[in-house]
Design an enzyme around this catalytic site. Structure first.
Site, PDB file in Angstrom:
ATOM      1  N   GLU A   1       0.859  -1.181   0.000  1.00  0.00           N
ATOM      2  CA  GLU A   1       0.000   0.000   0.000  1.00  0.00           C
ATOM      3  C   GLU A   1       0.897   1.234   0.000  1.00  0.00           C
ATOM      4  O   GLU A   1       2.015   1.213   0.537  1.00  0.00           O
ATOM      5  CB  GLU A   1      -0.868  -0.029   1.259  1.00  0.00           C
ATOM      6  CG  GLU A   1      -1.752   1.190   1.479  1.00  0.00           C
ATOM      7  CD  GLU A   1      -2.427   1.173   2.842  1.00  0.00           C
ATOM      8  OE1 GLU A   1      -3.496   1.770   2.963  1.00  0.00           O
ATOM      9  OE2 GLU A   1      -1.876   0.563   3.793  1.00  0.00           O
TER      10      GLU A   1
ATOM     11  N   LYS B   1      -9.669   1.134  -1.652  1.00  0.00           N
ATOM     12  CA  LYS B   1      -9.775   0.589  -0.297  1.00  0.00           C
ATOM     13  C   LYS B   1     -11.141   0.900   0.314  1.00  0.00           C
ATOM     14  O   LYS B   1     -11.556   2.060   0.388  1.00  0.00           O
ATOM     15  CB  LYS B   1      -8.649   1.197   0.551  1.00  0.00           C
ATOM     16  CG  LYS B   1      -8.538   0.672   1.970  1.00  0.00           C
ATOM     17  CD  LYS B   1      -7.348   1.348   2.645  1.00  0.00           C
ATOM     18  CE  LYS B   1      -7.115   0.855   4.057  1.00  0.00           C
ATOM     19  NZ  LYS B   1      -5.962   1.565   4.673  1.00  0.00           N
TER      20      LYS B   1
ATOM     21  N   CYS C   1      -4.589  -3.405   3.481  1.00  0.00           N
ATOM     22  CA  CYS C   1      -4.255  -3.081   4.864  1.00  0.00           C
ATOM     23  C   CYS C   1      -5.414  -3.299   5.852  1.00  0.00           C
ATOM     24  O   CYS C   1      -5.731  -4.433   6.187  1.00  0.00           O
ATOM     25  CB  CYS C   1      -3.728  -1.647   4.934  1.00  0.00           C
ATOM     26  SG  CYS C   1      -2.692  -1.333   6.405  1.00  0.00           S
TER      27      CYS C   1
END
Length: 264
Positions: free
Chosen positions: A40, A106, A142
């Protein structure tokens, strides 16, 4: 499918980070990798204003990633930032390579442990999977790892591997969280998990001490669908290349049919 976990420390200069990605992609391809997964925020690390570095998917940084994937003949997944409404950015994974050109924004934003990602980042809405060398791969980023439903959604769309680029926040117990969650998500969805983190911002960084922004703790990990760790990095920049046995997913699902046995 031979998969490369490309752990490095991103800086603040997108062009320098792109050169690092290209060099690692070249090394991964030389070792036969078909998929190279980067962290990321590979475009630029957290802890700086993100709007000034954000670029669209047809901008020069994303085109540079595409050119690297073309030149080295493999699929690259890497984290970048795109402009979004209201002055915020999207925390995006670009996935590009032979027959692949996709992006994932995300979904779950890191509003935890004193950090407020949603202040500067707009959340994504869609589950994204791609086909790499005939293998269905799910994309996650993440903090998404704390939400098992996303990984089950990957499996429902046919994925046997979920990739998880990350820039994990340091702090007490955070390495334990990282390892436990990556293994749990593999078990929840009976998929391989290739979780690739940013290496910490220096050789002397203490990953048990919190930082103002999530700059990474390293420890990229490849987990099999039975929850066992197959490969793991330390805290330094590192390239791990390993084979993902896609047929193992079927064997594990035959033994532990958690997807078929769901009631909720």
């Amino acid at each position: 499918m031979r998969t490369a976990l490309c752990q490095f420390t991103a800086g603040t200069d997108p062009e320098e980070n792109l050169r690092t990605i290209d060099g690692l992609a070249e090394r991964a391809a030389a070792r036969g990798a078909q998929l190279a997964v980067f962290p990321e925020a590979s475009m630029a690390r957290f802890g700086i204003p993100l709007a000034p570095v954000a670029q669209p998917l047809d901008g020069p940084w994303a085109e540079g990633v595409r050119e690297s994937a073309r030149r080295h003949g493999l699929t690259v997944v890497a984290g970048m930032f795109r402009p979004a409404d209201g002055g915020r950015v999207a925390n995006t994974l670009i996935a590009t390579g032979p027959g692949v050109d996709a992006a994932y924004d995300k979904i779950h934003l890191y509003d935890a442990f004193g950090f407020s990602e949603s202040r500067t980042v707009a959340p994504g809405q869609e589950v994204v999977t791609v086909d790499v060398a005939g293998v269905r791969v799910g994309l996650a980023t993440c903090y998404d790892v704390r939400f098992p439903e996303l990984f089950r959604a990957h499996a429902d769309q046919g994925a046997v591997l979920s990739v998880l680029p990350a820039s994990w926040g340091a702090g007490p117990g955070k390495l334990d969280h990282w390892e436990l969650l990556c293994r749990a998500r593999a078990l929840d969805a009976t998929v391989w998990v290739a979780a690739v983190g940013q290496a910490p911002p220096g050789p002397d960084a203490d990953i048990t001490q919190p930082t103002k922004a999530p700059l990474g703790i390293g420890h990229s990990v490849l987990v099999g669908p039975d929850g066992r760790v197959r490969e793991q990095a330390g805290t330094q920049p590192e390239l791990i290349v390993a084979d993902v046995d896609t047929e193992e997913v079927g064997r594990v699902r035959g033994a532990v049919a958690v997807l078929d046995n769901r009631r909720l």
